[in-house]
Design a protein around this motif. Structure first.
Motif, mmCIF file in Angstrom:
data_model
loop_
_atom_site.group_PDB
_atom_site.id
_atom_site.type_symbol
_atom_site.label_atom_id
_atom_site.label_comp_id
_atom_site.label_asym_id
_atom_site.label_seq_id
_atom_site.Cartn_x
_atom_site.Cartn_y
_atom_site.Cartn_z
ATOM 1 N N GLU A 184 85.686 62.203 9.211
ATOM 2 C CA GLU A 184 85.705 63.346 8.300
ATOM 3 C C GLU A 184 84.295 63.847 7.994
ATOM 4 O OE1 GLU A 184 87.113 66.356 5.819
ATOM 5 O OE2 GLU A 184 88.233 65.100 7.247
ATOM 6 N N VAL A 185 83.380 62.931 7.701
ATOM 7 C CA VAL A 185 82.017 63.334 7.362
ATOM 8 C C VAL A 185 81.316 63.940 8.573
ATOM 9 C CG1 VAL A 185 79.740 62.495 6.654
ATOM 10 C CG2 VAL A 185 81.794 61.709 5.451
ATOM 11 N N ASP A 186 81.490 63.329 9.741
ATOM 12 C CA ASP A 186 80.852 63.862 10.954
ATOM 13 C C ASP A 186 81.321 65.287 11.247
ATOM 14 O OD1 ASP A 186 79.552 61.470 11.177
ATOM 15 O OD2 ASP A 186 80.464 60.879 13.087
ATOM 16 N N THR B 246 72.706 71.663 11.252
ATOM 17 C CA THR B 246 71.250 71.572 11.264
ATOM 18 C C THR B 246 70.819 70.217 11.831
ATOM 19 O OG1 THR B 246 71.164 70.601 9.051
ATOM 20 C CG2 THR B 246 71.125 73.016 9.213
ATOM 21 N N PRO B 247 69.589 70.113 12.321
ATOM 22 C CA PRO B 247 69.110 68.810 12.822
ATOM 23 C C PRO B 247 69.218 67.715 11.771
ATOM 24 C CG PRO B 247 67.620 70.557 13.495
ATOM 25 C CD PRO B 247 68.594 71.189 12.550
ATOM 26 N N GLU B 248 68.926 68.069 10.500
ATOM 27 C CA GLU B 248 69.005 67.077 9.425
ATOM 28 C C GLU B 248 70.443 66.581 9.242
ATOM 29 O OE1 GLU B 248 65.495 69.640 8.906
ATOM 30 O OE2 GLU B 248 67.633 70.061 9.172
ATOM 31 N N ALA B 249 71.386 67.509 9.337
ATOM 32 C CA ALA B 249 72.792 67.130 9.190
ATOM 33 C C ALA B 249 73.243 66.272 10.366
ATOM 34 C CB ALA B 249 73.665 68.380 9.083
ATOM 35 N N LEU B 250 72.920 66.681 11.571
ATOM 36 C CA LEU B 250 73.361 65.945 12.758
ATOM 37 C C LEU B 250 72.770 64.543 12.807
ATOM 38 C CD1 LEU B 250 73.196 68.818 15.411
ATOM 39 C CD2 LEU B 250 75.190 67.981 14.149
ATOM 40 N N ALA B 251 71.590 64.370 12.225
ATOM 41 C CA ALA B 251 70.956 63.052 12.221
ATOM 42 C C ALA B 251 71.692 62.053 11.344
ATOM 43 C CB ALA B 251 69.507 63.180 11.745
ATOM 44 N N ARG C 225 75.042 61.743 11.281
ATOM 45 C CA ARG C 225 76.334 61.371 11.865
ATOM 46 C C ARG C 225 76.419 59.864 12.098
ATOM 47 N NH1 ARG C 225 76.713 65.363 16.937
ATOM 48 N NH2 ARG C 225 74.534 64.643 17.015
ATOM 49 N N GLY C 226 77.598 59.314 11.838
ATOM 50 C CA GLY C 226 77.836 57.899 12.106
ATOM 51 C C GLY C 226 77.251 56.950 11.081
ATOM 52 N N LYS C 227 76.768 57.481 9.955
ATOM 53 C CA LYS C 227 76.145 56.620 8.951
ATOM 54 C C LYS C 227 76.993 56.442 7.692
ATOM 55 C CE LYS C 227 71.376 57.512 10.400
ATOM 56 N NZ LYS C 227 70.014 57.921 9.973
ATOM 57 N N ALA C 228 77.904 57.367 7.439
ATOM 58 C CA ALA C 228 78.642 57.344 6.176
ATOM 59 C C ALA C 228 79.592 56.157 6.064
ATOM 60 C CB ALA C 228 79.416 58.649 6.005
ATOM 61 N N GLY C 229 80.321 55.855 7.139
ATOM 62 C CA GLY C 229 81.316 54.785 7.084
ATOM 63 C C GLY C 229 80.704 53.432 6.768
ATOM 64 N N LEU C 230 79.613 53.105 7.446
ATOM 65 C CA LEU C 230 78.950 51.821 7.203
ATOM 66 C C LEU C 230 78.309 51.799 5.825
ATOM 67 C CD1 LEU C 230 77.271 51.143 10.682
ATOM 68 C CD2 LEU C 230 79.318 50.070 9.745
ATOM 69 N N ALA C 231 77.677 52.908 5.416
ATOM 70 C CA ALA C 231 77.064 52.954 4.090
ATOM 71 C C ALA C 231 78.110 52.748 3.009
ATOM 72 C CB ALA C 231 76.353 54.299 3.900
ATOM 73 N N GLU D 202 70.788 49.747 -1.481
ATOM 74 C CA GLU D 202 69.897 50.855 -1.814
ATOM 75 C C GLU D 202 69.764 51.818 -0.639
ATOM 76 O OE1 GLU D 202 67.908 53.421 -3.928
ATOM 77 O OE2 GLU D 202 68.810 51.595 -4.751
ATOM 78 N N GLU D 203 69.628 51.269 0.544
ATOM 79 C CA GLU D 203 69.575 52.092 1.756
ATOM 80 C C GLU D 203 70.846 52.936 1.892
ATOM 81 O OE1 GLU D 203 70.250 51.134 6.493
ATOM 82 O OE2 GLU D 203 69.245 49.636 5.235
ATOM 83 N N SER D 204 71.976 52.348 1.558
ATOM 84 C CA SER D 204 73.251 53.049 1.669
ATOM 85 C C SER D 204 73.363 54.155 0.618
ATOM 86 C CB SER D 204 74.405 52.059 1.522
ATOM 87 O OG SER D 204 74.358 51.097 2.565
ATOM 88 N N ARG D 205 72.849 53.900 -0.577
ATOM 89 C CA ARG D 205 72.834 54.956 -1.597
ATOM 90 C C ARG D 205 71.993 56.138 -1.133
ATOM 91 N NH1 ARG D 205 71.902 50.359 -4.873
ATOM 92 N NH2 ARG D 205 73.831 49.662 -5.885
ATOM 93 N N GLU D 206 70.903 55.851 -0.442
ATOM 94 C CA GLU D 206 70.039 56.924 0.071
ATOM 95 C C GLU D 206 70.774 57.754 1.120
ATOM 96 O OE1 GLU D 206 66.581 54.882 1.441
ATOM 97 O OE2 GLU D 206 65.844 54.431 -0.590
ATOM 98 N N VAL D 207 71.614 57.109 1.926
ATOM 99 C CA VAL D 207 72.433 57.853 2.892
ATOM 100 C C VAL D 207 73.356 58.815 2.156
ATOM 101 C CG1 VAL D 207 74.289 57.664 4.601
ATOM 102 C CG2 VAL D 207 72.337 56.104 4.706
ATOM 103 N N PHE D 208 74.001 58.331 1.093
ATOM 104 C CA PHE D 208 74.914 59.183 0.326
ATOM 105 C C PHE D 208 74.165 60.334 -0.350
ATOM 106 C CE2 PHE D 208 79.187 56.947 -0.563
ATOM 107 C CZ PHE D 208 79.310 56.637 0.786
ATOM 108 N N GLU D 209 72.978 60.034 -0.868
ATOM 109 C CA GLU D 209 72.175 61.087 -1.494
ATOM 110 C C GLU D 209 71.792 62.148 -0.467
ATOM 111 O OE1 GLU D 209 68.973 58.923 -3.196
ATOM 112 O OE2 GLU D 209 70.203 58.054 -4.809
ATOM 113 N N ALA D 210 71.452 61.717 0.742
ATOM 114 C CA ALA D 210 71.089 62.659 1.800
ATOM 115 C C ALA D 210 72.291 63.507 2.206
ATOM 116 C CB ALA D 210 70.537 61.900 3.007
#
Length: 372
Positions: free
Chosen positions: A212-214, A222-227, A229-235, A321-329
């Protein structure tokens, strides 16, 4: 039979390997026992889609359906008989695992009718009835983590029935699930049940979050958005594990229940088959390794892990903390995460309802054929 070394390593790292599949053929042929003996499998989960595929593609149910047709059983009674018989037989296969793990593993899950997902009273009644029909101490009754499901979880546990909470997508809802679990243990204790015998897992869905997020990230483009991808589920899963530790390792409420023998409600990683072919096919197993967790693995993914999976013991702990940063991004880039989780819950219930209706149709057709 020698255990596959990769799966044995996963198990030794504290992950209970549960197979996300079941059929009567697997039980009768000894294939399920082979999974125990060779792939470190210590449990099984089922859902409406799994039963639909099993019944539609096999003739091993024909004799039972014909017998039930002869008694005048309707489609609901027939389906209940078929599924509870399979789960009971699977529970018997896992009897030794159940004993050896002191009841932690050796568990087989069966789901309440997904049409009851928004019916608290109906869910509780069927959960207790399924527990009675299967009549095995190692059965888990699956209840969805909908708003109506939360009080059903508490009431089912209060009746002395172990629960697999399914369809959890957000950490916020997971917190509510934990509260429902603890409330259930309090009530079970008050009702005179031995809460040391009650087990619960909280099934956190992983790959569906990425899907869903991807899709939303690709729409942004955007490049920032595409970068991202694949990070939300694990975070999301890592944050869930941090929430688990906060309550069961550091919290003030659980110790009192633990003094009466209560066990923690373990996080369970569900939907761990990889849907995006661009990602490693064992991603949601290899990168979700932590003590006191369960991973329900589809057969295809289990075979892939046995062949070329890896165990990353630093994949969860210490990465909140790293995972929270993914969500913030994700939020900054324009992904509405509360909406994502709401969509996923609605779709999850709907998908299981579709599978259940297909299962009813398949069973009805077979009943009609048996009746001539």
């Amino acid at each position: 039979m020698t255990q596959n070394p990769k799966l044995a390593e996963l198990s030794e790292a504290g992950v209970s390997v549960w197979l996300d599949d079941l059929s009567r053929e697997m039980i009768a042929s000894g294939a399920l026992q082979d999974e125990i003996d060779g792939h470190s499998v210590v449990g099984v989960t089922t859902n409406p889609a799994i039963f639909q595929a099993s019944i539609a593609k096999s003739d091993v149910y024909d004799e039972q359906i014909a017998t039930l047709a002869g008694t005048g059983a309707d489609v609901d009674a027939t389906l209940t008989a078929i599924t509870t018989d399979d789960v009971r037989s699977a529970c018997d296969v896992f009897e030794q695992v159940f004993a050896d793990s002191d009841g932690v593993d050796g568990r087989v899950s069966i789901e309440v009718d997904p049409r009851l997902a928004h019916d608290t009273d109906g869910t509780v009644a069927q959960a207790i009835e399924l527990h009675r029909l299967v009549d095995r101490p190692n059965v888990l009754i699956k209840i969805p983590a909908t708003k109506a499901g939360l009080p059903a979880i508490t009431r089912t546990l209060a009746a002395g029935v172990s629960v697999n909470v399914t369809l959890i997508f957000s950490v916020e809802r997971y917190g509510e699930v934990i509260d429902a679990f603890l409330d259930g243990l309090d009530a079970a204790l008050e009702n005179g049940h031995d809460i040391a015998q009650l087990v619960s897992v909280a099934s956190f869905f992983v790959s569906r979050v990425d899907t869903e997020v991807d899709n939303r990230l690709e729409a942004i483009g955007t490049p920032e958005a595409l970068a991202l991808r694949g990070k939300a589920g694990l975070a999301n899963a890592r944050l869930a594990y941090a929430a688990y530790q906060e309550v069961f390792d550091l919290g003030v409420r659980f110790p009192a229940l633990k003094s009466h023998g209560a066990r923690p409600q373990r996080p369970l990683w569900a939907s761990t088959g990889v849907k995006n072919p661009d990602y490693p096919d064992t991603l949601y197993v290899s990168e979700l390794v932590a003590p006191d967790t369960v991973n329900t693995i589809p057969g295809k993914t289990l075979e892939a892990f046995a062949d070329h999976g890896w165990v990353n013991t630093e994949s969860i702990i210490g990465r909140a903390e790293e995972s929270r940063e993914v969500f913030e991004a994700l939020t900054r880039i324009g992904v509405n995460l509360p909406e994502v989780f709401e969509v996923l819950e609605s779709e999850g219930v709907a998908k299981f309802e579709v599978a259940w209706n297909e299962l009813l149709t398949t069973t009805a057709e077979q009943l009609e054929s048996a009746q001539g």
